[in-house]
Design an enzyme around this catalytic site. Structure first.
Site, PDB file in Angstrom:
ATOM      1  N   ARG A 205      -4.865   7.344  17.078  1.00 53.08           N
ATOM      2  CA  ARG A 205      -6.196   7.274  16.479  1.00 53.08           C
ATOM      3  C   ARG A 205      -7.184   6.559  17.411  1.00 53.08           C
ATOM      4  NH1 ARG A 205      -8.925   8.227  11.482  1.00 53.08           N
ATOM      5  NH2 ARG A 205      -7.094   9.229  10.596  1.00 53.08           N
TER       6      ARG A 205
ATOM      7  N   PHE B 102      -7.227   1.603  11.868  1.00 57.20           N
ATOM      8  CA  PHE B 102      -5.959   2.144  12.385  1.00 57.20           C
ATOM      9  C   PHE B 102      -6.070   2.544  13.855  1.00 57.20           C
ATOM     10  CE2 PHE B 102      -2.252   5.164  11.997  1.00 57.20           C
ATOM     11  CZ  PHE B 102      -1.388   4.319  11.336  1.00 57.20           C
TER      12      PHE B 102
ATOM     13  N   THR C 280      -3.483  11.637  10.547  1.00 51.65           N
ATOM     14  CA  THR C 280      -3.233  12.539  11.667  1.00 51.65           C
ATOM     15  C   THR C 280      -1.793  13.045  11.661  1.00 51.65           C
ATOM     16  OG1 THR C 280      -2.771  10.674  13.140  1.00 51.65           O
ATOM     17  CG2 THR C 280      -5.031  11.502  13.079  1.00 51.65           C
TER      18      THR C 280
ATOM     19  N   PHE D  74      -5.749  -4.112   3.557  1.00 51.14           N
ATOM     20  CA  PHE D  74      -6.414  -3.911   4.854  1.00 51.14           C
ATOM     21  C   PHE D  74      -5.499  -3.276   5.898  1.00 51.14           C
ATOM     22  CE2 PHE D  74      -7.957  -7.995   2.967  1.00 51.14           C
ATOM     23  CZ  PHE D  74      -9.106  -7.479   2.408  1.00 51.14           C
TER      24      PHE D  74
ATOM     25  N   GLU E 257       0.869  -1.829   4.579  1.00 50.52           N
ATOM     26  CA  GLU E 257       1.265  -0.417   4.663  1.00 50.52           C
ATOM     27  C   GLU E 257       2.733  -0.329   5.035  1.00 50.52           C
ATOM     28  OE1 GLU E 257      -1.307   2.163   6.929  1.00 50.52           O
ATOM     29  OE2 GLU E 257       0.103   3.809   6.857  1.00 50.52           O
TER      30      GLU E 257
ATOM     31  N   GLN F 171       0.826  -1.203   0.000  1.00 51.45           N
ATOM     32  CA  GLN F 171       0.000   0.000   0.000  1.00 51.45           C
ATOM     33  C   GLN F 171       0.864   1.257   0.000  1.00 51.45           C
ATOM     34  OE1 GLN F 171      -2.443  -2.239   3.334  1.00 51.45           O
ATOM     35  NE2 GLN F 171      -3.297  -0.190   3.074  1.00 51.45           N
TER      36      GLN F 171
ATOM     37  N   GLU G 108     -12.397   2.730   5.649  1.00 50.63           N
ATOM     38  CA  GLU G 108     -12.358   2.224   7.017  1.00 50.63           C
ATOM     39  C   GLU G 108     -13.658   2.369   7.812  1.00 50.63           C
ATOM     40  OE1 GLU G 108      -8.901   4.828   7.408  1.00 50.63           O
ATOM     41  OE2 GLU G 108      -7.985   3.266   8.611  1.00 50.63           O
TER      42      GLU G 108
END
Lengths: 201, 774
Positions: free
Chosen positions: B324, B358, B456, B242, B246, B211, B726
């Site tokens: 988060r 996340f 963020t 998913f 990442e 990703q 998400e």
């Protein structure tokens, strides 16, 4: 392996003259070392002849006897449609048809296969027209990442042919061997219902 | 069902945008013709990698004997930390995780060496022969183990407003408790895979299932000791991500790149499923300690929540993930005085990472659990407690100082779903059912979702795109977003086709690659279409504007009067085919290529002070779930689910509905059947689908009703759409709360000691607990 008593299966077998069988496995190439020292054990890694009919085409390969049907298809026949998801027979991504029955190709040794194999690449008509199940999966967005899709579709075609697509509940039950992590399940069920009508119509 | 019945947004007739077009690779997917990395033809001489992992979770690594490994026929190279020419570091930010263990091991299965061999089989057989000697130390497996040692991967952090402790004490009612929330394995059907191909001058081209191609590029360059410009990372599609690709894809890409550097040959790695599950990070699991004070209506006056996160052996993305969690610990509710604190605990387990939501889902679930307990204490319907606490006028400031400007959207969704799901009538009916059913018990819950959209880490809120128009009028589109099944490529292509007024068949989307669009952010935080859709539109618009000038000259009108539609440029009754215009533009020496760059406006976030506007906007939704449990076995079934979800003006309702349904089911798996079990030695015992149960077709509720909320994004996003990746996962909180409600029916008024996931075992335990509490 399931042996079909279906006479159509038998005649198709005859037609394609499938020669490989579990009993007839023999090394294709005997090394010179083996000839010189006949008392030496046969090399377990020596390739054996595997003779498959895949999507109507005869495929002869010399493979390690332990090669799975999935690896034979993907690595030796160049057919990468069937996917390797878990390699344990638990996710269904590798589902193909052997003698018309849905089969987990990762749990099937290629040398055992005597009946014709159909993969996702062989599902469409020879003129390229999609199988009703393939079209239904497009019509109903029955996938997201697509990795499980070939297995889902092969399983779905068999599910209908087995007579296990009578209701949404029955489809859900009989499709539960095929994991879809994106969880496109509601659309898969709808797609199968559409395709069933066309396959039986 | 293809949702053809969704009207075009705002009455504007758009040709592509908002249409329920199929996924860009639909025809290929149904024919098995969409290649993933393991399907690509291997270049001649390709070697295959297998990994040797640590046999212990923690200890000093004193010897690695690889003689037997090297002796296996077909083995070409064996790699360890000593072979890394650059820096032995695959971490995304904090420099605390090596490619290969060196000096000490941090978790069971941590890569210690890799084998490159002529065949995958030879590599895997050889990898088993490595002799790794570790002087074992007692591992920290649980958050309690880590707390005792005081080991964290990053400093503690908290949001504080007012005097929560005093507010709780002063409130008419108080509750304190503890809640555990499990992690989650991604189980992307396509496991981690990479193919590295060495190029000239030491360059490296890496096909990677990630990703975040830019991070793969950076990590490979760091491992190889090369400038970033020497490495290209490319990904056409993933078989699911998913969040699990990442940061987690870098290690395998870097391993393949290192092997390719050492051997000079193309090298491929595809993790075996068990290795994949043991060696890659998962959703963070938590222990949450809480105390809450509330009035007699259930309105929260003060709350303290302490989130103890099992981060695993390194920081990875735990800063953002646990932040988060804190950002979403308010769920949809106004908390006047609060302490929301977090500890990022370091354990000898695989480093936990991004997973759809996340960290947000854990924060929200903890708050929904508190709301349920308040309702239980007061004997009120939990939905009523949710409503009195919902953000509203004068009660609109989040714990991090951001004003919720559109709380009316969340409230409207709750109201609408309450009506459309017949919540009140069904609750009555369920009470009647339970009164006469001692063994089977039903439960119902209606829970809201409010999810903050934006990274963020503010700098990540940017994207680039590259658009070419060729002189035959065909269009090539490339952007920094990656395709993992979420339909991003199609959505962005719809935007670009709309911009040029051409058919979708004229727009060719190409693989995401760092040599076309550099310095990209990960496709994460649900931001893919918001960011890349905007960047691509800006690129397309530049070219369109140039074409409009040319067309205006041709027609003798100002450029702004030229309209692009139906594959033509129009001015009044005159028109030019788009292809003809492109041909003329090239002949007139007009630049037909453009790069677009977008950065999200309005964002500012001061993490030090814990105030700002970290989110551009919120995505809202709500779900009502009805379940039945068997009180003798703990088995359960979700009977019906109603969802109303806000995607703004949908870019593609077919894709969005798929995201909503899929996200919900994935969340349902997290909260019901998916359980990660580590033993006391830190070994993951659930490392295959045989022991780790993700939802299958028969787990999906037979009665599953999904509706898109009719509204538009009040912020200026691409076509006023909202992010959808998400937020729907958290709709599944309704399932957990409904199961708790079913357990509650056994002993109204007593707290339900149910932890997540609500497996049959957990439900049985909760039933025993609630019975014993009498």
């Amino acid at each position: 392996m399931t042996h079909s008593n279906d006479p159509r299966g038998a005649s198709r077998r005859d037609f394609f003259k499938i020669s490989a069988s579990a009993a007839a496995v023999a090394p294709v190439v005997a090394s010179t070392a083996l000839h010189a020292q006949p008392e030496q054990k046969p090399d377990p890694f020596a390739p054996v002849e595997v003779d498959l009919v895949v999507n109507g085409q005869r495929r002869r390969m010399a493979l390690d006897a332990r090669t799975t049907l999935l690896d034979a298809l993907r690595r030796h026949a160049g057919l990468t449609g069937a996917k390797k998801g878990c390699d344990h027979g638990q996710c269904g991504a590798c589902t193909v048809h052997v003698g018309g029955k849905r089969t987990l190709s990762c749990l099937t040794l290629a040398v055992m296969v005597r009946e014709p194999v159909t993969t996702i690449e062989g599902l469409a008509a020879t003129d390229g027209a999609l199988h009703p199940m393939q079209q239904a999966f497009i019509d109903h967005d029955a996938f997201q990442c697509g990795y499980c899709t070939p297995g889902q579709i092969m399983s779905a075609v068999a599910c209908v042919k087995e007579g296990h697509a009578g209701s949404a509940d029955e489809i859900r039950e009989y499709m539960s061997g095929n994991l879809c992590r994106c969880a496109a399940y509601p659309h898969i069920v709808t797609a199968i219902q559409q395709a069933k009508t066309q396959m039986e119509g | 069902m293809r949702p053809n019945d969704h009207p075009a947004p705002g009455g504007v007739q758009l040709r592509h945008v908002s249409q329920p077009l199929p996924h860009d690779s639909a025809a290929k997917h149904v024919q098995g013709a969409a290649p993933y990395i393991d399907d690509l033809p291997e270049p001649a001489g390709t070697l295959h990698l297998a990994v040797g992992g640590s046999p212990m979770a923690r200890g000093r690594l004193i010897a690695v004997d690889l003689e037997k490994v090297r002796a296996v026929p077909g083995v070409v190279a064996v790699l360890t930390a000593a072979d890394v020419p650059g820096k032995n570091d695959i971490s995304p930010a904090f420099g605390d995780e090596p490619l290969f263990a060196h000096g000490h091991v941090m978790f069971h299965g941590q890569p210690v060496f890799a084998v490159a061999a002529e065949t995958r089989d030879a590599a895997r057989r050889a990898a088993r022969l490595g002799a790794i000697t570790v002087v074992q130390e007692k591992p920290a497996v649980t958050v309690e183990d880590a707390e005792k040692r005081g080991d964290t991967v990053l400093p503690d952090y908290a949001f504080i407003r007012g005097d929560a402790s005093a507010a709780i004490d002063a409130a008419p009612n108080q509750i304190a408790g503890q809640f555990r929330i499990g992690g989650q394995e991604h189980f992307y059907l396509e496991g981690q895979v990479a193919l590295a191909i060495p190029g000239e001058d030491g360059a490296m081209h890496v096909h990677t299932s990630t990703q975040h191609p830019t991070e793969v590029q950076h990590v490979c360059a760091r491992i190889l000791g090369l400038p970033d410009a020497m490495v290209t990372a490319e990904v056409r599609r993933m078989g699911g991500g998913f969040g699990g690709k990442e940061s987690q894809a870098s290690q395998w890409a870097a391993m393949a790149a290192l092997a390719a550097r050492v051997t000079g040959r193309p090298c491929k790695i595809r993790l075996d499923r068990d290795d994949d599950m043991a060696m890659t990070g998962k959703r963070h699991d938590f222990r949450v300690d809480y105390a809450v004070g509330f009035d007699d209506e259930g309105r929260i006056q003060g709350v303290e929540m302490a989130f103890l996160a099992r981060c695993g052996c390194s920081a990875d993305l735990s800063q953002g993930v646990v932040d988060r969690t804190m950002f979403h610990a308010d769920a949809s509710y106004f908390l006047p005085e609060l302490i929301i604190s977090s500890r990022r605990l370091k354990t000898n387990t695989v480093s936990n990472t991004a997973f759809r939501g996340f960290g947000g889902p854990q924060g929200m679930l903890a708050m929904e659990r508190i709301i349920d307990e308040i309702a239980c204490r007061l004997g009120r319907d939990p939905l009523d407690v949710r409503k009195v606490n919902h953000y509203g006028p004068e009660r609109d400031t989040t714990p991090y100082g951001m004003t919720v400007e559109d709380h009316d959207v969340g409230a409207a969704i709750l109201e609408q779903l309450e009506r459309s799901s017949n919540y009140r009538e069904r609750r009555e009916a369920i009470a009647g059912f339970n009164a006469s059913s001692p063994i089977l018990r039903k439960g119902i819950a209606l829970t809201p979702v409010k999810f903050g959209i934006s990274f963020t880490l503010t700098q990540l809120n940017q994207a680039g795109a590259l658009v070419h128009v060729y002189s035959d009028g065909s269009v090539q589109l490339n952007h920094g977003g990656t395709e993992m099944g979420q339909g991003l490529y199609q959505k962005v292509a719809q935007v670009v086709a709309e911009e040029f007024g051409v058919g979708m068949d004229r727009v060719r989307v190409t693989a995401t690659t760092t040599d076309k669009v550099p310095n990209t952010s990960p496709t994460a935080a649900s931001s893919g279409s918001d960011l890349n859709g905007m960047a691509a539109r800006m690129a397309a618009r530049q070219i369109r504007d140039r074409l409009a000038i040319l067309a205006g000259e041709h027609f003798g009108v100002p450029a702004k009067e030229v309209v692009f539609r139906d594959d033509h440029a129009f001015a009044g009754n005159e028109s030019l085919p788009f292809a003809e215009l492109a041909r003329r533009a090239h002949a007139a020496r007009i630049h037909l290529s453009a790069a677009g760059h977008y950065k999200t406006p309005k964002l500012h976030w001061d993490r030090q002070k814990g105030v700002g506007r970290p989110f551009f906007y919120f995505a809202y939704g709500a779900a009502c779930a009805e379940v039945v449990i068997d009180t003798l076995t703990g088995e359960n079934r979700v009977l019906r689910v109603d969802i109303l979800h806000d995607v703004g003006r949908s870019l593609n309702p077919a894709i969005d509905i798929g995201q909503i349904e899929g996200g919900f089911v994935q969340g349902m798996g997290w909260l019901t059947t998916e359980e990660l079990v580590y033993d006391k030695d830190g070994r993951l015992r659930t490392h295959a689908p045989s022991t780790y149960k993700i939802p299958v077709a028969s787990d999906v509720p037979a009665d599953f009703r999904v509706t898109l909320f009719d509204g538009e994004n009040r912020e200026e996003t691409v076509y006023r759409s909202k992010a959808v990746g998400e937020p729907p996962l958290m709709l599944a909180n309704a399932v957990f709360c409904a199961i708790a409600d079913a357990v509650q029916s056994i002993a109204p008024g007593r707290p339900v000691p149910l932890d997540a996931p609500a497996t049959p075992e957990a439900i049985l335990k909760a039933i025993q607990g609630i019975v014993a509490a009498g």
